[in-house]
Design an enzyme around this catalytic site. Structure first.
Site, PDB file in Angstrom:
ATOM      1  CB  THR A 173      47.284  38.524  40.912  1.00  0.00           C
ATOM      2  OG1 THR A 173      48.498  39.303  40.835  1.00  0.00           O
ATOM      3  CG2 THR A 173      47.199  37.619  39.696  1.00  0.00           C
TER       4      THR A 173
ATOM      5  CG  ASP B  51      49.797  43.109  36.405  1.00  0.00           C
ATOM      6  OD1 ASP B  51      50.913  43.449  35.949  1.00  0.00           O
ATOM      7  OD2 ASP B  51      49.326  43.563  37.469  1.00  0.00           O
TER       8      ASP B  51
ATOM      9  CE1 TYR C 289      50.258  44.384  43.448  1.00  0.00           C
ATOM     10  CE2 TYR C 289      49.588  42.842  41.746  1.00  0.00           C
ATOM     11  CZ  TYR C 289      49.784  44.135  42.179  1.00  0.00           C
ATOM     12  OH  TYR C 289      49.492  45.181  41.332  1.00  0.00           O
TER      13      TYR C 289
ATOM     14  CG  LEU D 123      34.598  47.396  37.470  1.00  0.00           C
ATOM     15  CD1 LEU D 123      34.031  46.038  37.858  1.00  0.00           C
ATOM     16  CD2 LEU D 123      33.626  48.130  36.542  1.00  0.00           C
TER      17      LEU D 123
ATOM     18  N   GLY E 271      40.041  42.806  38.076  1.00  0.00           N
ATOM     19  CA  GLY E 271      40.321  42.164  39.350  1.00  0.00           C
ATOM     20  C   GLY E 271      39.028  41.565  39.876  1.00  0.00           C
TER      21      GLY E 271
ATOM     22  CD  GLN F 116      33.840  40.810  40.940  1.00  0.00           C
ATOM     23  OE1 GLN F 116      34.878  40.217  41.257  1.00  0.00           O
ATOM     24  NE2 GLN F 116      33.336  41.797  41.671  1.00  0.00           N
TER      25      GLN F 116
ATOM     26  CG  ASN G  91      33.788  42.397  35.642  1.00  0.00           C
ATOM     27  OD1 ASN G  91      32.657  42.888  35.739  1.00  0.00           O
ATOM     28  ND2 ASN G  91      34.617  42.312  36.673  1.00  0.00           N
TER      29      ASN G  91
END
Length: 381
Positions: A88, A117, A122, A260, A337, A343, A347
């Site tokens: 996150t 996570d 954050y 990435l 992420g 996206q 992934n």
């Protein structure tokens, strides 16, 4: 991110009845030696049995029939985690809306992801709030989730940060309140704290585990000597050379982040920095500078070469990069992420590429990257 688990001092041999006076007379430094031994085992699995001199990674990997998601043990523990997790950082409470965050978590959960996570720092705690709200709204069984958070930066006051006993207990209470949860599965020490003795950190983490506030504790961004590991095509040394001995001897498991390289490996920075990208955001000026540097241009050139391998395997470059991380025996899970559903779906498709990551393909990647770290064996030849 890299995981290790703490043990309590229960592993220290207690003297049998009648031996106290004998030991004190024969060895006046018994207490200090015990403390030293405690620090030595401080980063070994808690309540997982006695320390074994040699630990081999022979725990079985399983695959979900409906989703194809693979599950592995988190290090030496019995905790089973999806080999892909959802992080996150940057996204929740910042780069994306709450609605998109819910879409991402739903896609991940329905794809077999059980590891989510976050951290108290954050978005100033907002990421934890959003995560908790989504879990509550979706009515997912708590027992089907592995929720992790991280402690260190909790507030502006001197007493609201660090890994001292006060902040570990109060910080975790705050995280649980924001997420509306009774417990987390793993609480991480988000960085080393040179101001707090290791024994205090270990005992405090053990305390919150004994209170039922967390199932396990781990470390994040600690060095191999202290025990979060960044791991991708261009950042290999720590995971491949510093930590393997810990994987095999004590069963430390790694939850790696940024597979990435903050979006660099997606190829979207090939012709500069797009306006909507992370590198265009003010707090990430360092990322922009990295991309525009000479080393950044060299990395883009190597990514073009790696695209040929991805095409040969019938996958995208991001899928190749994520599957490449998962080929490492010490990696339990890779955190993804994502800022949009497309996206994330792409992934998650890396799961299908893992069986194609043969030794031959790995060798081709090494040849193109030209940055394979030298192992201890290499230095002895």
């Amino acid at each position: 991110m890299q995981v290790s688990f703490a043990c309590t001092d229960h592993g220290l041999k207690a003297p049998r009845n009648g031996e106290h006076s004998k030991q004190n007379a024969a060895s006046p430094n018994t207490a200090s030696k015990a403390r030293a031994r405690f620090r030595t085992v401080a980063l070994i699995a808690r309540s997982l049995g006695s320390f074994s001199h040699r630990y081999h990674h022979n725990l079985k990997e399983s695959t979900a029939k409906l989703t194809g998601m693979k599950y592995r043990n988190l290090g030496k523990s019995g905790l089973r985690v999806s080999c892909l997790g959802l992080g996150t950082w940057v996204t929740f409470g910042g780069q994306i809306s709450d609605e998109v965050a819910e879409q991402l978590m739903t896609i991940a959960y329905e794809s077999g992801v059980n590891l989510f996570d976050t951290a108290e720092v954050y978005a100033g705690g907002k990421a934890e709030i959003i995560l908790g709200n989504i879990i509550k709204k979706k009515c997912w069984r708590r027992s089907s989730l592995v929720i992790t958070t991280k402690l260190y930066w909790g507030g502006k006051a001197e007493t609201e940060r660090g890994l001292n006993r006060k902040h570990i207990i109060e910080g975790l209470k705050g995280s649980l309140q924001r997420m509306q949860l009774e417990y987390v599965d793993v609480v991480f020490a988000n960085r080393p704290d040179s101001n707090t003795p290791m024994e205090e950190i270990v005992r405090s983490m053990t305390h919150v585990i004994n209170l039922g506030m967390s199932m396990y504790w781990g470390t994040s961004r600690w060095s191999a000597m202290e025990i979060m590991a960044e791991y991708h095509f261009f950042q290999r040394d720590k995971v491949e050379t510093q930590l393997p001995e810990l994987y095999h001897k004590i069963g430390v498991g790694v939850v790696s982040w940024s597979p990435l390289a903050c979006g660099i490996i997606t190829g979207k920075y090939e012709n500069g920095v797009p306006e909507s990208s992370r590198a265009s955001m003010k707090p990430y000026q360092w990322l922009r500078e990295k991309i525009m540097s000479e080393d950044g241009r060299k990395q883009q050139a190597k990514l073009k070469e790696l695209t040929h391998i991805a095409e040969k395997l019938g996958c995208t470059l991001p899928q190749l990069a994520i599957a490449w991380c998962l080929r490492n025996e010490g990696v339990s899970s890779v955190l993804l992420g994502s800022s949009n559903p497309r996206q994330l779906t792409e992934n998650l498709g890396a799961i299908q590429v893992i069986p194609k990551m043969t030794a031959g393909i790995a060798s081709e990647v090494d040849h193109m990257l030209g940055n394979r770290p030298r192992s201890k064996k290499d230095y002895h030849h």
